[in-house]
Design a protein around this motif. Structure first.
Motif, PDB file in Angstrom:
ATOM      1  N   SER A  84       0.825  -1.200   0.000  1.00 41.96           N
ATOM      2  CA  SER A  84       0.000   0.000   0.000  1.00 41.96           C
ATOM      3  C   SER A  84       0.860   1.251   0.000  1.00 41.96           C
ATOM      4  O   SER A  84       1.908   1.298   0.639  1.00 41.96           O
ATOM      5  N   SER A  85       0.393   2.280  -0.697  1.00 42.47           N
ATOM      6  CA  SER A  85       1.134   3.551  -0.686  1.00 42.47           C
ATOM      7  C   SER A  85       0.892   4.304   0.616  1.00 42.47           C
ATOM      8  O   SER A  85       1.684   5.166   0.977  1.00 42.47           O
ATOM      9  N   LEU A  86      -0.206   3.963   1.314  1.00 38.31           N
ATOM     10  CA  LEU A  86      -0.544   4.714   2.519  1.00 38.31           C
ATOM     11  C   LEU A  86      -0.118   3.931   3.762  1.00 38.31           C
ATOM     12  O   LEU A  86      -0.899   3.217   4.369  1.00 38.31           O
ATOM     13  N   ASP A 106      -3.162   1.661  -4.751  1.00 29.90           N
ATOM     14  CA  ASP A 106      -4.009   2.626  -4.052  1.00 29.90           C
ATOM     15  C   ASP A 106      -4.731   1.958  -2.875  1.00 29.90           C
ATOM     16  O   ASP A 106      -4.659   0.742  -2.694  1.00 29.90           O
ATOM     17  N   VAL A 107      -5.398   2.794  -2.089  1.00 28.53           N
ATOM     18  CA  VAL A 107      -6.158   2.279  -0.949  1.00 28.53           C
ATOM     19  C   VAL A 107      -7.657   2.376  -1.209  1.00 28.53           C
ATOM     20  O   VAL A 107      -8.097   3.121  -2.085  1.00 28.53           O
ATOM     21  N   ARG A 112      -9.218   2.825   4.120  1.00 26.21           N
ATOM     22  CA  ARG A 112      -7.870   3.422   4.023  1.00 26.21           C
ATOM     23  C   ARG A 112      -6.785   2.344   3.951  1.00 26.21           C
ATOM     24  O   ARG A 112      -5.606   2.644   4.039  1.00 26.21           O
ATOM     25  N   ALA A 320       1.078   9.840   1.307  1.00 24.85           N
ATOM     26  CA  ALA A 320       1.216   8.751   0.322  1.00 24.85           C
ATOM     27  C   ALA A 320       2.697   8.565   0.000  1.00 24.85           C
ATOM     28  O   ALA A 320       3.400   9.511  -0.346  1.00 24.85           O
ATOM     29  N   ALA A 340      -5.087   7.430  -2.041  1.00 22.58           N
ATOM     30  CA  ALA A 340      -3.961   7.524  -1.110  1.00 22.58           C
ATOM     31  C   ALA A 340      -3.429   8.958  -1.066  1.00 22.58           C
ATOM     32  O   ALA A 340      -3.080   9.473   0.004  1.00 22.58           O
ATOM     33  N   GLY A 344      -3.734  10.933   2.234  1.00 22.50           N
ATOM     34  CA  GLY A 344      -2.415  11.228   2.793  1.00 22.50           C
ATOM     35  C   GLY A 344      -2.175  12.709   3.006  1.00 22.50           C
ATOM     36  O   GLY A 344      -1.401  13.106   3.885  1.00 22.50           O
TER      37      GLY A 344
END
Ligand SMILES: *Cc1c(COP(=O)(O)O)cnc(C)c1O
Length: 373
Positions: A84-86, A106-107, A112, A320, A340, A344
Motif C-alpha cells: 500500500s502507498s498509505l 491505491d487504498v 484506508r 502517500a 492515497a 495522505g
C-alpha cells in the motif's frame, strides 16, 4: 488552563505498570544475561501462546521483522512485492533492503487500507509476496486477501505493526496466516521501547528466521558452528523482552479502554464538519489510532497548529509514500493513486491512548469544531 493532551502519551502508557516493570527490568539486569537469554525465550513463548500462534521470533524492531519475512520467503533481486502507498515508510523500505522492487497500489477510501482489487491486478510472474498493512489497527479483509494469495500462489507478509491485539472474525491477528509482522515500537499498542516479532506458520520457517536473525550462524554440539546465510543482527534484548512480558497481561484491558474512548469520539464528533471518519469497527480493530480526514479546502497545517494552541497534540500517519523523493526517483508519479494521495494529504491522527480521560475526548472534539469553524 487544562493540561495538554498529546496525541500519544508514552509516559502515561506505562505509568501504571512502572512499579512491576522497574522490578522486572532490575531482575534482568541483575541476572547479567542481557541478550538471547530466558526473557527473550519467555516473551516468544507467551507471545505465541497469547495469540494462539504456531511460533514467534522476537527481533529488534518491526522493520527487522519484515526484513526477516522477506528473507525467509527468499525475496531478492528481480522480485516484486505489492504493498500500500498509505503506510509507514518501513513497509516498502524493507522490500528495497531485500533488493526487490516495491509495487505500490491505491487504498480503499473507506477503510484506508490496501485496495485488494488493485493488489490482485498488480500480481504478475515477478511477484514474490504481498505486504498488506493494517492501518490504524483496522485489519485488511483476511478472507479476500488469502483467497487472492492462494489463487495466484503468492505469499502474504502481513504488516501488522499496528494491529497487535486486533482480530479478524474472532481470530487474533497473528493466530493464522502466512508471515505476520508486529512492531513493539514506543508508539505501538504494546511497546518494548523498540522491538518486533515475526509470527510464522511453522517451526521450520521459524528456525530459518532464527538463523537470519543472528549472523546466519548454526550451532551444533558443544563447539560446532557454521554460517550458512548472510544473516543480520536483528535480535531483541532481554530487557526489552521483559518490558513486553510485563504488558502482555494488560493488553486487552488497554484495547477495551481505547474502544471506549473511540465510541465517545464517534458520539461527540460533529458530523456537519464534513471530516472523513474511520469505519466504526469495534469487532476487529484494536484502535491503534483514531484518524480523521479533513474536508477539501481545509489546510492541514493550520488545523494542527490551532489544535496545538489549544494544548492538543496531533500527528500525520501518513503521506502517500509513492510521492516521496526516493520513489519518484524510481518512476512513481503524482496522480497514480488518487485515494492515497487525497487521504495522505488530509489525514490527521487525534489523541488516543489508554490513560486518556473521557473529558480529554470532549476537549479534542470541542477544539476541532472551533478549529474548523
Ligand atoms: C511501526 C511500523 C513499522 C515498523 O516498526 P518499527 O518497530 O518501528 O521498525 C512498520 N510498518 C508499520 C505500518 C508501522 O506502523
Amino acid at each position: 488552563m487544562s493540561p495538554p493532551v498529546p496525541f500519544v502519551d508514552l509516559k502515561a502508557r506505562v505509568a501504571r505498570l512502572r512499579g512491576e516493570l522497574d522490578a522486572a527490568v532490575a531482575r534482568v539486569l541483575d541476572s547479567g544475561w542481557f541478550i538471547l537469554g530466558p526473557e527473550g525465550e519467555a516473551f516468544e513463548r507467551e507471545l505465541a501462546a497469547a495469540l494462539g500462534a504456531p511460533d514467534a521470533v522476537a527481533v529488534a524492531n518491526g522493520t527487522d521483522a519484515l526484513h526477516l519475512a522477506l528473507r525467509a520467503r527468499g525475496v531478492g533481486a528481480g522480485d516484486e512485492v505489492v504493498t500500500s502507498s498509505l503506510s509507514a515508510a518501513f513497509s516498502a523500505l524493507a522490500v528495497l533492503h531485500a533488493g526487490a522492487r516495491p509495487v505500490f497500489v491505491d487504498v480503499d477510501p473507506h477503510t484506508r487500507n490496501i485496495d485488494l482489487t488493485a493488489l490482485e491486478k498488480n500480481i504478475n510472474s515477478k511477484t514474490k509476496a504481498v505486504i498488506p498493512v493494517d492501518l490504524a489497527g483496522l485489519p485488511v479483509d483476511r478472507d479476500r486477501l488469502y483467497a487472492i494469495a492462494k489463487k495466484h500462489g503468492v505469499r502474504v507478509i502481513e504488516d501488522a505493526a499496528q494491529s497487535f491485539g486486533a482480530s479478524w472474525r474472532g481470530r487474533a491477528i497473528g493466530s493464522f496466516g502466512d508471515f505476520v509482522s508486529f512492531s513493539f515500537h514506543a508508539n505501538k499498542n504494546l511497546t518494548t521501547t523498540e522491538g518486533g516479532a515475526l509470527v510464522l506458520p511453522d517451526e521450520a520457517l521459524a528456525a530459518r528466521c532464527e538463523q537470519w536473525r543472528l549472523q546466519g550462524v548454526i550451532r551444533s554440539g558443544e563447539d560446532g558452528m557454521d554460517v550458512e546465510v548472510p544473516g543480520g543482527k536483528f535480535n531483541m534484548t532481554d530487557v526489552a523482552a521483559r518490558i513486553g512480558l510485563g504488558q502482555l497481561p494488560h493488553l486487552s484491558r488497554f484495547t477495551e479502554r481505547r474502544k471506549t474512548l473511540v465510541k465517545r469520539y464517534f458520539g461527540l464528533w460533529d458530523r456537519s464538519l464534513g471530516c472523513g471518519l474511520p469505519p466504526e469497527d469495534f469487532a476487529n480493530s484494536n484502535w491503534h489510532m483514531f484518524q480523521i480526514v479533513l474536508p477539501q479546502g481545509v489546510e492541514r497545517a493550520g488545523f494542527m497548529s490551532r489544535l496545538r494552541a489549544a494544548g492538543i497534540g496531533t500527528g500525520v500517519h501518513y503521506p502517500a509514500m509513492h510521492l516521496f523523493k526516493l520513489y519518484r526517483g524510481m518512476g512513481w508519479r503524482p496522480g497514480q493513486f488518487p485515494h492515497a494521495e487525497r487521504i495522505g494529504a488530509a489525514i490527521v491522527t487525534l489523541p488516543l491512548f489508554p490513560s486518556m480521560r473521557d473529558e480529554d475526548v470532549d476537549r479534542v472534539c470541542d477544539a476541532s469544531r472551533k478549529a474548523l469553524a
